[in-house]
Design an enzyme around this catalytic site. Structure first.
Site, PDB file in Angstrom:
ATOM      1  N   TYR A  95       0.852  -1.188   0.000  1.00 53.13           N
ATOM      2  CA  TYR A  95       0.000   0.000   0.000  1.00 53.13           C
ATOM      3  C   TYR A  95       0.890   1.239   0.000  1.00 53.13           C
ATOM      4  O   TYR A  95       1.929   1.268   0.651  1.00 53.13           O
ATOM      5  CB  TYR A  95      -0.901   0.000   1.240  1.00 53.13           C
ATOM      6  CG  TYR A  95      -2.147   0.829   1.087  1.00 53.13           C
ATOM      7  CD1 TYR A  95      -3.180   0.426   0.246  1.00 53.13           C
ATOM      8  CD2 TYR A  95      -2.298   2.034   1.780  1.00 53.13           C
ATOM      9  CE1 TYR A  95      -4.328   1.177   0.106  1.00 53.13           C
ATOM     10  CE2 TYR A  95      -3.451   2.790   1.650  1.00 53.13           C
ATOM     11  CZ  TYR A  95      -4.462   2.361   0.811  1.00 53.13           C
ATOM     12  OH  TYR A  95      -5.598   3.127   0.670  1.00 53.13           O
ATOM     13  N   SER A 195     -19.834  -5.145  -3.658  1.00 53.30           N
ATOM     14  CA  SER A 195     -18.941  -4.624  -2.625  1.00 53.30           C
ATOM     15  C   SER A 195     -19.703  -3.624  -1.762  1.00 53.30           C
ATOM     16  O   SER A 195     -20.784  -3.147  -2.134  1.00 53.30           O
ATOM     17  CB  SER A 195     -17.734  -3.935  -3.262  1.00 53.30           C
ATOM     18  OG  SER A 195     -18.151  -2.741  -3.921  1.00 53.30           O
ATOM     19  N   ARG A 217     -20.067 -10.243 -11.242  1.00 48.28           N
ATOM     20  CA  ARG A 217     -19.406 -11.370 -11.891  1.00 48.28           C
ATOM     21  C   ARG A 217     -20.364 -12.551 -11.970  1.00 48.28           C
ATOM     22  O   ARG A 217     -21.313 -12.656 -11.180  1.00 48.28           O
ATOM     23  CB  ARG A 217     -18.126 -11.754 -11.149  1.00 48.28           C
ATOM     24  CG  ARG A 217     -18.335 -12.239  -9.739  1.00 48.28           C
ATOM     25  CD  ARG A 217     -17.018 -12.554  -9.059  1.00 48.28           C
ATOM     26  NE  ARG A 217     -17.170 -12.910  -7.668  1.00 48.28           N
ATOM     27  CZ  ARG A 217     -17.450 -14.140  -7.238  1.00 48.28           C
ATOM     28  NH1 ARG A 217     -17.627 -15.127  -8.114  1.00 48.28           N
ATOM     29  NH2 ARG A 217     -17.575 -14.393  -5.948  1.00 48.28           N
ATOM     30  N   TYR A 286     -11.438   3.137  -8.617  1.00 46.91           N
ATOM     31  CA  TYR A 286     -11.063   3.231  -7.203  1.00 46.91           C
ATOM     32  C   TYR A 286     -10.552   1.910  -6.647  1.00 46.91           C
ATOM     33  O   TYR A 286     -10.275   1.794  -5.450  1.00 46.91           O
ATOM     34  CB  TYR A 286     -12.245   3.736  -6.371  1.00 46.91           C
ATOM     35  CG  TYR A 286     -13.432   2.794  -6.314  1.00 46.91           C
ATOM     36  CD1 TYR A 286     -13.615   1.949  -5.224  1.00 46.91           C
ATOM     37  CD2 TYR A 286     -14.376   2.757  -7.337  1.00 46.91           C
ATOM     38  CE1 TYR A 286     -14.704   1.092  -5.158  1.00 46.91           C
ATOM     39  CE2 TYR A 286     -15.470   1.903  -7.278  1.00 46.91           C
ATOM     40  CZ  TYR A 286     -15.633   1.076  -6.187  1.00 46.91           C
ATOM     41  OH  TYR A 286     -16.718   0.223  -6.119  1.00 46.91           O
ATOM     42  N   GLY A 288      -8.870  -2.359  -8.025  1.00 48.33           N
ATOM     43  CA  GLY A 288      -8.463  -3.251  -9.106  1.00 48.33           C
ATOM     44  C   GLY A 288      -8.489  -4.696  -8.662  1.00 48.33           C
ATOM     45  O   GLY A 288      -7.477  -5.390  -8.690  1.00 48.33           O
ATOM     46  N   MET A 289      -9.668  -5.169  -8.273  1.00 52.39           N
ATOM     47  CA  MET A 289      -9.782  -6.504  -7.675  1.00 52.39           C
ATOM     48  C   MET A 289      -9.313  -7.625  -8.598  1.00 52.39           C
ATOM     49  O   MET A 289      -8.811  -8.649  -8.138  1.00 52.39           O
ATOM     50  CB  MET A 289     -11.227  -6.748  -7.240  1.00 52.39           C
ATOM     51  CG  MET A 289     -11.677  -5.858  -6.090  1.00 52.39           C
ATOM     52  SD  MET A 289     -13.285  -6.345  -5.419  1.00 52.39           S
ATOM     53  CE  MET A 289     -14.362  -6.051  -6.823  1.00 52.39           C
ATOM     54  N   TRP A 312      -8.853   8.068  -4.603  1.00 54.99           N
ATOM     55  CA  TRP A 312      -8.215   7.433  -3.457  1.00 54.99           C
ATOM     56  C   TRP A 312      -8.598   8.230  -2.223  1.00 54.99           C
ATOM     57  O   TRP A 312      -8.234   9.397  -2.090  1.00 54.99           O
ATOM     58  CB  TRP A 312      -6.697   7.411  -3.644  1.00 54.99           C
ATOM     59  CG  TRP A 312      -5.936   6.702  -2.568  1.00 54.99           C
ATOM     60  CD1 TRP A 312      -6.367   5.687  -1.776  1.00 54.99           C
ATOM     61  CD2 TRP A 312      -4.591   6.968  -2.154  1.00 54.99           C
ATOM     62  NE1 TRP A 312      -5.390   5.282  -0.911  1.00 54.99           N
ATOM     63  CE2 TRP A 312      -4.285   6.056  -1.112  1.00 54.99           C
ATOM     64  CE3 TRP A 312      -3.611   7.873  -2.565  1.00 54.99           C
ATOM     65  CZ2 TRP A 312      -3.057   6.035  -0.474  1.00 54.99           C
ATOM     66  CZ3 TRP A 312      -2.378   7.853  -1.927  1.00 54.99           C
ATOM     67  CH2 TRP A 312      -2.102   6.945  -0.906  1.00 54.99           C
TER      68      TRP A 312
END
Length: 374
Positions: A95, A195, A217, A286, A288-289, A312
């Site tokens: 991070y 989410s 998904r 925001y 990038g899974m 961010w």
């Protein structure tokens, strides 16, 4: 960990209770002596890591001794704290902003004021507070910080919502308001709709009269997921495979083309968001899974004049923004109180931290946000 090394770690962490670093101890080696007098916090149990790395390998739960409560300090007994993806990334060392090690994990949560320094005027024992601005060290039973680091919140809401209001709901609110001016009747499109940010965007958009088109998904039980999101206020919910057609806008029916899109997945899912956007629309990334890049066709820039932006929260809350965010947090918690904002969470006792961590890491299948309760 050897006994000598463990004692040293406990001492360093106790000395750095305020900021998660060793610098305070290094500047003032007599701190441990001064802490023996005046007002002291109770002993604390904390989740710590001495080095960055895989969380399930570097994390330990240890006991920390009491620390001094100075005149402007507030000692808070933690009630709840989530395990956010950014918390895991900090421990992994990937991070952009992270505390120096050894450090106590956690960056968000809610607690009850236990005791006060003599100069504290704005808080009382029994008040609920959250860290504002966000700061490290919430995965422990007692936290001591200056009064200015805390924001008082209402006690008439579930603790898990106060514990999670800043990172995800505030992100949703700011993204809806900071990029394109949206009016009642407009539409947005997003991926990652399941989410917490996605669930909040659906509900906040609905409150403002804004339609939402949501991409999830492909999964077992996707029809049940669609129904849950529609109960929150989603206008349309599509799986990625449903959008494998040339003209996705034929699915809009009477909905307007979205002016604004949100991407927290990347890869093909981000491309689907772009396909829905109207001329001159904006996609805000925001997250990038999928850990895949965002790829944009040349025609999207030339002929549709699309804009790509990023958000961010940590950067947004820099400097004086923390104080600016407090009325927004109060607004979000008022929506929770009125039953207009809700999202899925799973509460886990603090003593079962490693189970919660495994779930947050995806080692035990798919689970809602893990929230530690103390």
């Amino acid at each position: 960990m050897g006994s000598v090394r463990l004692v040293a770690l406990k001492g360093r962490l106790a000395a750095s209770f305020f900021n998660g670093s060793l610098r305070g101890f290094q500047r003032n080696p007599t701190l441990s002596i001064r802490c023996l007098s005046s007002n002291m916090s109770p002993p604390s149990k904390a989740v710590v890591y001495e080095q960055q790395g895989p969380p399930d390998q570097v994390i330990r739960v240890i006991d920390l001794p009491p620390v001094e409560i100075r005149e402007s300090d507030v000692c808070v007994k933690m009630l709840a704290a989530p395990i956010n993806p950014s918390d895991i990334n900090r421990i992994e060392g990937v991070y952009p902003v992270r505390p120096p090690v050894p450090a106590i994990g956690g960056y968000e949560g809610v607690g009850e004021v236990q005791s006060l320094g003599s100069a504290v005027r704005g808080l009382s024992p029994g008040d609920w507070v959250i860290p504002s601005p966000l700061s490290s060290g919430t995965w422990q039973t007692y936290v001591v910080k200056e009064e200015s680091a805390w924001h008082k919140v209402s006690t008439d809401i579930p603790a898990e919502y106060a514990a999670t209001v800043t990172v995800n709901p505030l992100t949703a609110l700011r993204m809806l308001e900071d990029f394109n001016k949206l009016n009642s009747g407009d539409a947005i499109v997003q991926n990652g709709a399941t989410s917490i940010v996605g669930q909040c965007i659906i509900q906040l958009a609905r409150i403002q009269g804004i339609h939402s088109i949501n991409i999830i998904r492909d999964r077992v039980g996707s029809e049940e997921v669609k129904e849950r999101l529609k109960k929150l206020g989603a206008d349309e919910v599509y799986t990625e495979s449903q959008l494998e057609i040339k003209n996705v806008k034929s699915l809009l029916g009477g909905l307007p083309e979205p002016a604004l899109g949100f991407n927290c997945v990347g890869g093909n899912s981000a491309t689907l968001v772009l396909k829905f956007l109207r001329q001159g629309g904006t996609m805000v990334t925001y997250g990038g899974m999928a850990k895949k890049p965002v790829t944009v066709s040349t025609s999207s820039f030339i002929f549709k004049d699309l804009s790509l932006r990023g958000f961010w929260l940590q950067k947004w809350m820099s400097s004086e923004r923390a104080k600016d965010s407090r009325p927004m947090i109060d607004y979000l918690l008022d929506l929770v109180r009125r039953g207009e904002l809700k999202y899925e969470m799973e509460l886990v006792p603090f003593e079962d931290f490693h189970v919660a961590l495994d779930k947050a890491l995806g080692k035990l299948g798919s689970h809602p946000k893990q929230v530690l309760t103390f």
